[in-house]
Design an enzyme around this catalytic site. Sequence first.
Site, mmCIF file in Angstrom:
data_model
loop_
_atom_site.group_PDB
_atom_site.id
_atom_site.type_symbol
_atom_site.label_atom_id
_atom_site.label_comp_id
_atom_site.label_asym_id
_atom_site.label_seq_id
_atom_site.Cartn_x
_atom_site.Cartn_y
_atom_site.Cartn_z
ATOM 1 N N SER A 143 -19.500 -4.657 -77.666
ATOM 2 C CA SER A 143 -19.723 -5.662 -76.623
ATOM 3 C C SER A 143 -18.921 -6.899 -76.975
ATOM 4 C CB SER A 143 -21.218 -6.016 -76.550
ATOM 5 O OG SER A 143 -21.442 -7.208 -75.828
ATOM 6 N N TYR A 156 -28.995 -7.933 -80.742
ATOM 7 C CA TYR A 156 -28.053 -7.135 -79.961
ATOM 8 C C TYR A 156 -26.622 -7.509 -80.330
ATOM 9 C CZ TYR A 156 -25.624 -5.225 -75.879
ATOM 10 O OH TYR A 156 -24.772 -4.528 -75.056
#
Length: 258
Positions: A143, A156
């Site tokens: 990401s 995350y």
Amino acid sequence: MAVDTTDDKPIALVTGASSGLGEEFLRQLAPRCRHIIAVARRGDRLEALAAELADTVTVEPLVADLATVEGQVRAVEALRQRGPVQLLVNNAGFGTFGAFAASDIDRELAMVRVHQDATLRLTRAALPFMREAGGGQIINVASIGAFLPMPSTAVYGATKAFLSAFSLSLQAEEEGHGIRVQALCPGLTRTEIHSRDSFEGFDPSRMPEELWMEADAVVAGSLAALDDEEAGVVLVTGAQNRAMVSAALGRVVRSVGE
């Protein structure tokens, strides 16, 4: 389910294959592969996708929860017994939203197991077969959160930073074996991840429209980069995302072909 060993197309394994980017990887890999092992928790969705794609590719559903050791072992055994897997897509994942100090630590640790532990187990299992075959491809779905501060999604972002760093080092180790490694780093993507209970409190409508990408565009960019021998390990999809990451890193991040 017998695997066709006469077709020279590769065998793939895709985790998190029942929705979002994983589902899109199944669709776009279908014409490229002879057999895809599709791993996810929701067996009904996997069965539906297998039926939908049956005229193009054999999809083998494997129901497994990669937050558990049992689920990870099941996936590894499928990789070993149904392979050799020449294309591994470590896509499974989820997110949580909220300050870490008030978070459910068990949920955060489950995320680490899915993003990191499962990726390590499956990659380690696949590499000997890829080396023996003289090549292979691994996509680790990270990401842009790997490069940016991620308040409210701290764990995350940290797990995605791990995947990016791991991919870079792994490529350096495996380059001489003909193995390509990609760390796919999308930004905001229209998938179910933002509507799950663990993401309660996040309002997608507050994010500017220009920051969003569709899953099919992200996956198409990933596979195009995988086909490009000149592409680097880290792929940031979307011009707007490359601009943000470039600003954070203090250097220009380019896309394939730029």
